[in-house]
Design a protein around this motif. Structure first.
Motif, mmCIF file in Angstrom:
data_model
loop_
_atom_site.group_PDB
_atom_site.id
_atom_site.type_symbol
_atom_site.label_atom_id
_atom_site.label_comp_id
_atom_site.label_asym_id
_atom_site.label_seq_id
_atom_site.Cartn_x
_atom_site.Cartn_y
_atom_site.Cartn_z
ATOM 1 N N ASP A 188 -4.548 -5.446 -5.690
ATOM 2 C CA ASP A 188 -4.130 -4.208 -6.348
ATOM 3 C C ASP A 188 -4.756 -2.995 -5.676
ATOM 4 O O ASP A 188 -4.125 -1.938 -5.562
ATOM 5 C CB ASP A 188 -4.515 -4.239 -7.831
ATOM 6 C CG ASP A 188 -3.699 -5.255 -8.615
ATOM 7 O OD1 ASP A 188 -2.602 -5.610 -8.142
ATOM 8 O OD2 ASP A 188 -4.153 -5.693 -9.681
ATOM 9 N N VAL A 189 -6.000 -3.136 -5.235
ATOM 10 C CA VAL A 189 -6.665 -2.039 -4.535
ATOM 11 C C VAL A 189 -5.936 -1.728 -3.235
ATOM 12 O O VAL A 189 -5.747 -0.566 -2.866
ATOM 13 C CB VAL A 189 -8.142 -2.384 -4.255
ATOM 14 C CG1 VAL A 189 -8.798 -1.298 -3.411
ATOM 15 C CG2 VAL A 189 -8.900 -2.562 -5.555
ATOM 16 N N LEU A 190 -5.497 -2.765 -2.541
ATOM 17 C CA LEU A 190 -4.762 -2.568 -1.296
ATOM 18 C C LEU A 190 -3.479 -1.784 -1.534
ATOM 19 O O LEU A 190 -3.171 -0.830 -0.809
ATOM 20 C CB LEU A 190 -4.439 -3.921 -0.664
ATOM 21 C CG LEU A 190 -3.491 -3.891 0.540
ATOM 22 C CD1 LEU A 190 -4.101 -3.091 1.678
ATOM 23 C CD2 LEU A 190 -3.152 -5.299 0.991
ATOM 24 N N ASN A 191 -2.722 -2.163 -2.544
ATOM 25 C CA ASN A 191 -1.468 -1.469 -2.833
ATOM 26 C C ASN A 191 -1.716 -0.010 -3.209
ATOM 27 O O ASN A 191 -0.961 0.886 -2.816
ATOM 28 C CB ASN A 191 -0.721 -2.189 -3.954
ATOM 29 C CG ASN A 191 -0.204 -3.552 -3.520
ATOM 30 O OD1 ASN A 191 0.238 -3.723 -2.391
ATOM 31 N ND2 ASN A 191 -0.277 -4.533 -4.410
ATOM 32 N N LYS A 192 -2.776 0.237 -3.963
ATOM 33 C CA LYS A 192 -3.122 1.615 -4.317
ATOM 34 C C LYS A 192 -3.518 2.405 -3.075
ATOM 35 O O LYS A 192 -3.188 3.590 -2.945
ATOM 36 C CB LYS A 192 -4.266 1.624 -5.329
ATOM 37 C CG LYS A 192 -3.887 1.096 -6.706
ATOM 38 C CD LYS A 192 -5.094 1.095 -7.631
ATOM 39 C CE LYS A 192 -4.732 0.536 -9.001
ATOM 40 N NZ LYS A 192 -5.914 0.481 -9.906
ATOM 41 N N LEU A 193 -4.230 1.743 -2.178
ATOM 42 C CA LEU A 193 -4.669 2.410 -0.953
ATOM 43 C C LEU A 193 -3.477 2.848 -0.112
ATOM 44 O O LEU A 193 -3.410 3.988 0.358
ATOM 45 C CB LEU A 193 -5.561 1.465 -0.149
ATOM 46 C CG LEU A 193 -6.070 1.982 1.196
ATOM 47 C CD1 LEU A 193 -6.986 3.173 0.992
ATOM 48 C CD2 LEU A 193 -6.792 0.881 1.953
ATOM 49 N N ILE A 194 -2.524 1.960 0.080
ATOM 50 C CA ILE A 194 -1.350 2.291 0.886
ATOM 51 C C ILE A 194 -0.523 3.383 0.215
ATOM 52 O O ILE A 194 -0.012 4.297 0.870
ATOM 53 C CB ILE A 194 -0.495 1.036 1.123
ATOM 54 C CG1 ILE A 194 -1.288 0.011 1.944
ATOM 55 C CG2 ILE A 194 0.801 1.396 1.839
ATOM 56 C CD1 ILE A 194 -0.552 -1.283 2.174
ATOM 57 N N ALA A 195 -0.419 3.306 -1.099
ATOM 58 C CA ALA A 195 0.398 4.280 -1.824
ATOM 59 C C ALA A 195 -0.249 5.656 -1.902
ATOM 60 O O ALA A 195 0.420 6.636 -2.225
ATOM 61 C CB ALA A 195 0.679 3.769 -3.234
ATOM 62 N N SER A 196 -1.530 5.749 -1.572
ATOM 63 C CA SER A 196 -2.257 7.002 -1.762
ATOM 64 C C SER A 196 -2.113 7.978 -0.601
ATOM 65 O O SER A 196 -2.534 9.124 -0.711
ATOM 66 C CB SER A 196 -3.747 6.713 -1.989
ATOM 67 O OG SER A 196 -4.347 6.184 -0.816
ATOM 68 N N CYS A 197 -1.533 7.542 0.524
ATOM 69 C CA CYS A 197 -1.486 8.385 1.720
ATOM 70 C C CYS A 197 -0.064 8.527 2.247
ATOM 71 O O CYS A 197 0.752 7.615 2.101
ATOM 72 C CB CYS A 197 -2.374 7.794 2.815
ATOM 73 S SG CYS A 197 -4.102 7.616 2.334
#
Length: 264
Positions: A137-146
């Motif tokens: 979930d952290v990975l998906n949030k990371l990609i979606a944040s930029c």
């Protein structure tokens, strides 16, 4: 490894920051070169917390938390908060080796902060960082944040359908690697039937796709390839099952390349 034995003053690092630091283009942090937390803290203060103070012209950074594992897991997490010492504005390639499964909130905070700050990042390799069960979930949030406007190469262990929709829009993404996806993505295409093509802007620059999956090689490959427009730049497909060549890959390649695409 180095430990802090006295205070660090700006004049102590002046020659390094003015003569040597500008020459550095690549930093690969290993256990033999890992400084103590005290040294990192001292350097951070002495350089006035300026991002990239120790390597302002850096191009590539490999940050391994295991370089600090001799300090204990708590300090492994703490050390990551000083990643910015090396991550200058010119950083274009970031590689984060595997992380332990223990919670690392500061490490993820540093990773988010670094990536969000570096708008010119071209290569991001997290293929082992978030390997299941480590924080997908952290990975998906990371990609979606930029916005990732400059990103050309992305390697991750897994990707959610919502994130895939964002990756489709990246104008410069040339290479995408999935290294261990365990969940199938929705299929909108059936082999042997005429496909419904996405708009020309979908994966407009994608040339290489790498898929490694325990048992979803064929289905996952199709699920990704269906997002390519009829006219595209795609050139290379590598699909395997945990390092062994998948027999389905040739069928997928032949069907897509021969029957449905018009490469540029």
């Amino acid at each position: 490894m180095q430990y802090l034995t006295r205070e660090v003053r700006p004049q102590d690092v002046e020659r390094y920051t003015t003569v040597y630091a500008p020459r550095i283009r690549s930093v690969q942090l290993g256990s033999r070169l890992a400084p103590s937390i005290g040294v990192l803290q001292g350097l951070s203060i002495a350089t006035r917390f300026i991002p990239g103070a120790l390597s302002p012209n850096i191009r590539a950074l490999s940050w391994s938390v295991y370089a600090f594992d001799y300090l204990g897991m708590e300090n492994v997490d703490l050390a990551a908060s000083y990643m910015s010492l090396f991550a200058g504005e010119t950083l274009s390639c970031l590689y984060i080796p595997p992380l332990p499964e223990a919670p690392l909130p500061l490490c993820f905070t540093a990773l988010f902060s670094t990536i969000e700050r570096l708008s010119g990042l071209k290569v991001l390799d997290l293929r082992s960082t978030f390997s299941p069960p480590n924080n997908p979930d952290v990975l998906n949030k990371l990609i979606a944040s930029c916005p990732w406007e400059c990103l050309e190469s992305l390697d991750v262990p897994t990707v959610a359908e919502s994130v895939l929709g964002q990756l489709q829009t990246l104008p410069r993404l040339k290479s995408l690697g999935l290294w261990g996806q365990q969940d199938i993505l929705p299929l909108r295409y059936t082999l042997g039937r005429p496909p419904t093509y996405p708009p020309p802007t979908s994966f407009a620059s994608l040339e290489t796709l790498v898929v490694q999956s325990r048992s979803l090689g064929l289905l996952l490959t199709i699920a990704l390839l269906q997002h390519l427009p009829q006219v595209n730049r795609f050139r290379s497909l590598i699909t395997s099952t945990w390092g062994e060549s998948s027999p389905e890959s040739s069928d997928v390649t032949q069907d897509f390349f021969c029957g449905h695409w018009e490469p540029l």
